[in-house]
Design an enzyme around this catalytic site. Structure first.
Site, PDB file in Angstrom:
ATOM      1  N   ASP A 198      66.766  25.174  49.496  1.00  0.00           N
ATOM      2  CA  ASP A 198      66.833  26.404  48.723  1.00  0.00           C
ATOM      3  C   ASP A 198      65.553  26.580  47.905  1.00  0.00           C
ATOM      4  O   ASP A 198      65.075  25.642  47.269  1.00  0.00           O
ATOM      5  CB  ASP A 198      68.049  26.327  47.789  1.00  0.00           C
ATOM      6  CG  ASP A 198      68.278  27.604  47.034  1.00  0.00           C
ATOM      7  OD1 ASP A 198      68.537  28.633  47.670  1.00  0.00           O
ATOM      8  OD2 ASP A 198      68.215  27.565  45.780  1.00  0.00           O
TER       9      ASP A 198
ATOM     10  N   GLU B 182      63.581  27.615  52.798  1.00  0.00           N
ATOM     11  CA  GLU B 182      63.627  29.002  52.316  1.00  0.00           C
ATOM     12  C   GLU B 182      62.264  29.210  51.670  1.00  0.00           C
ATOM     13  O   GLU B 182      62.041  28.761  50.537  1.00  0.00           O
ATOM     14  CB  GLU B 182      64.749  29.217  51.313  1.00  0.00           C
ATOM     15  CG  GLU B 182      64.901  30.675  50.909  1.00  0.00           C
ATOM     16  CD  GLU B 182      65.964  30.890  49.839  1.00  0.00           C
ATOM     17  OE1 GLU B 182      66.650  31.912  49.889  1.00  0.00           O
ATOM     18  OE2 GLU B 182      66.106  30.026  48.949  1.00  0.00           O
TER      19      GLU B 182
END
Length: 705
Positions: free
Chosen positions: A349, A386
């Site tokens: 993330d 990401e």
């Protein structure tokens, strides 16, 4: 002869002690006792605090003797502990001077950053005892799980089809019909469904221990409790979320997660974890002291010269990932999950934060990303970034990959969404996305599987909402609809939200099929959001991070209601798996290197061999030559895909096939179900081999054999 290391050398009350081993960090079973080891560069003293499980008050507090400190590590063996029934923490003595970055406070008990099991939130949603002096409690884990020769599956990246899901949401809805709703065990009962759908890998939204009560509050709309539901705020990196386990109240979450992974592997399904190393649940200066902050704040967090927290995560603090100490804990954590839990891959993330230096500047060769890329234990794990963060760093196509990292391709999402809703000027860009985005990756020698292709993900609209809402409707979040992205590239097909207009309903159904068809014929790795295969809605909410209700739960009644959509998705997945020409490891060369008379990929429009690249064009077709599949190593059929995003039907002239071959129809989204797709291998011949009338906003997939 007894080994010398089981002989105590010290005693504190009833507890017999000796100097511990500094590595590994954390609490480790050793002959006759437990080795406790913790790092702090600023601590002047450290006390081990022991609790009987669930007891409010400690049963013992044992100071580390000065001679038990080695460098900056406090290490001690405590003998004779009932280690299955204890919880432990530390009191760290040292400077308390927040402007200088120091938060040591021996009046607080802090949790071991290496805790393998964490108690305190054992049952999801159970109101905590807010007077507990130690709310998140470290426990020991035991290596007694029988894996029965299980190992990670190592599916080639280009063959993956990822299904992004939330553990609790997948089976929490009453319609799921499982014995243990909302748990790891519940997923096991749904493995047959995942097998039928055909995906190869599930990507679990965070399962590290987090606090669902972080920022909990009543909903301004319904009055129900809003939670930290998604879990993107880690309490401990090594421990699975107890509240996701049916056995969490018994402290058995480790075994339950391992059993889930083992069962998925038995059915050929990989497990990818969504991991959050960009920040922790301790938040900013006003946040709680749980672990890192009270142990060594300046080491673990990025701080301004005034001692405030840099906030590149958008969540209050930023983990100092390229500090060598923090780098090691990230590596230790991932190695642990790979080795002890047989995890197949990780999705990071806001991964761009992992490439920032301690002051926030992007590094040219971030040591952490390089270490992860070349780590011997992680050598066969998928690493997915990401490739952006909340501080404005956007690295899709430029993420420091070291030959290993794949990326969530945000440009794929944006391009397909715009092309899907009929924006002009998108044809050229769309051609790049369909090929695995060579414009982003080929120059750096990165293959198509670098691109994790997705149209929807947990952040944003579901697929159904993408074709049903023009704007977000996040009022239920209690933030005056200010949260969530305003840049959705969605189109409601004429009416905002639910409608009984049959024409709009049909168009939305067609648009969902168009999106799925485009996704599954694109080179790269397709990722499907949980429930998109059955038309799950969040009623226009594009940021459901706080809802433990039907906004997030998968309603399994949709499987019956939208059975034809499910069948279409299932067929498209099976079609992709049946045709290696859709799963190239290397980028197309755009010429005929196999002597077949056809290039590996060719572009077409309403006229064969003449694609319309103009800004007004909303049509594109391409043909893949099966003799070039996987560089000619695996012969396949011809595949032709025509996309008409124009608002009127158009005639598409077809390229001729070699003598003896015919076009067959696999899918046509312009045809009502069940005629919109076929089971692969059962495609009927096309009536007119020279061309076809493609309906408005429709996609057709043909196979030449």
């Amino acid at each position: 002869m007894e080994r010398v290391d089981i002989h105590p050398t010290h005693q504190h009350g009833q507890f017999k002690l000796r100097v511990g081993r500094p590595l590994p960090f954390g609490a480790t079973l050793v002959p006759g006792g437990v080795n406790f080891s913790i790092f702090s560069s600023v601590a002047t003293g450290c006390i081990l605090v022991l609790f009987e499980r669930h007891a409010l008050q400690p049963m013992a507090e044992i100071p580390f003797p000065d001679e038990f400190r080695i460098g900056n590590v406090f290490a001690m063996i405590v003998f004779g502990l009932d280690y299955e029934n204890i919880e432990y923490g530390y009191r760290i003595d040292g400077p308390y001077d927040p402007p200088a970055g120091h938060w040591c406070n021996p009046s607080q008990i802090v949790m071991d950053p290496y805790a393998k099991v964490i108690g305190g939130r054992d049952v999801w949603g159970k109101t905590p005892n807010w007077d507990d002096p130690y709310p998140h409690r470290a426990r020991l884990a035991f290596d007694d799980f029988d894996w029965e020769n299980d190992r990670p599956l190592e599916i080639p990246p280009e063959d993956q089809i990822i299904y992004e899901m939330h553990v609790r949401s997948f089976t929490r809805h009453p319609s799921a019909g499982v014995k243990h709703p909302g748990t790891f065990a519940g997923i096991i009962e749904k493995i047959p469904y995942l097998k039928e759908l055909g995906i190869t890998s599930i990507e679990l939204m965070p399962i590290y221990e987090f606090d669902e009560f972080e920022n909990s509050r009543p909903s301004p709309v319904t009055g129900e409790t809003l939670y930290n539901y998604w879990g993107y705020s880690t309490v401990g990196f090594f421990a699975p979320k107890a509240g996701y386990a049916a056995t969490g109240k018994f402290g058995m979450q480790v075994d339950e997660v391992k059993n889930l992974i083992k069962q998925l592997h038995k059915h050929g399904i990989e497990v990818i974890l969504d991991v959050v190393f960009n920040h922790t649940a301790e938040g900013n200066e006003k946040g709680p002291v749980i672990s890192f902050r009270g142990i060594d704040n300046k080491t673990y967090y990025m701080l301004t010269p005034e001692g405030y927290y840099f906030n590149f995560s958008g969540c209050g603090n930023t983990l100092n990932c390229n500090n060598p100490i923090v780098r090691n804990i990230v590596l230790d954590c991932l190695r642990y999950w790979a080795a002890e839990y047989h995890i197949d891959g990780f999705r990071f993330d806001l991964a761009s934060i992992l490439g920032r230096d301690p002051w926030g500047a992007p590094l040219a060769n971030p040591p952490l990303l390089e270490s992860l890329a070349f780590d011997p234990i992680l050598a066969h794990c998928k690493l997915i970034a990401e490739a952006w963060d909340a501080g404005g760093l956007y690295q899709v196509g430029t993420f420091p990959a070291f030959g290993r990292w794949a990326e969530w391709n945000g440009k794929y999402r944006d391009t397909v969404r715009r092309f899907l809703k009929g924006d002009g000027g998108m044809v050229g860009d769309m051609a790049q996305r369909l090929q695995g985005s060579p414009d982003l990756y080929a120059r750096a020698g990165r293959g198509p599987a670098t691109s994790i292709n997705f149209i929807t993900a947990h952040d944003g609209f579901t697929l159904y909402d993408l074709v049903s809402y023009n704007v977000k409707h996040n009022e239920a979040n209690g933030e005056n609809n200010n949260d969530g992205s305003n840049d959705n590239e969605s189109w409601n097909c004429g009416v905002e939200g639910e409608t009984d207009d049959p024409g709009i309903i049909a168009l939305r159904q067609r648009q969902m099929r168009n999106a799925i068809a485009m996704l599954l014929v694109s080179q790269g790795v397709p990722m499907i959001l949980m429930g998109d295969e059955v038309g799950r809605t969040q009623y226009g909410n594009n940021n459901t991070y706080c809802h433990d209700n039907e906004l997030n739960w998968l309603d399994w009644n949709l499987l019956q209601k939208n059975a034809d959509l499910f069948q279409f998705v299932k067929h498209c997945i099976a079609f992709r798996r049946a045709h290696p020409v859709l799963r190239h490891r290397e980028h197309f060369r755009n010429h005929d290197y196999m002597g077949s008379g056809y290039p590996d990929i060719s572009w077409h429009g309403t006229q064969a061999w003449h694609a319309d690249w103009s800004a007004s064009s909303r049509t594109l077709a391409f043909m893949l030559c099966g003799k070039h599949a996987k560089n000619g190593s695996t012969p396949d059929d011809f595949i032709y895909v025509a996309m008409n995003m124009y608002w009127e039907a158009l005639w598409f002239e077809l390229p001729r096939l070699p003598v003896g071959l015919q076009w067959h129809v696999f899918a046509n989204t312009g045809v009502a179900a069940p005629g919109d797709s076929c089971k692969p291998g059962q495609e009927p011949p096309l009536a007119d081999q020279k061309g076809l009338l493609l309906g408005d906003r429709s996609v057709t997939i043909l196979i030449g054999r």
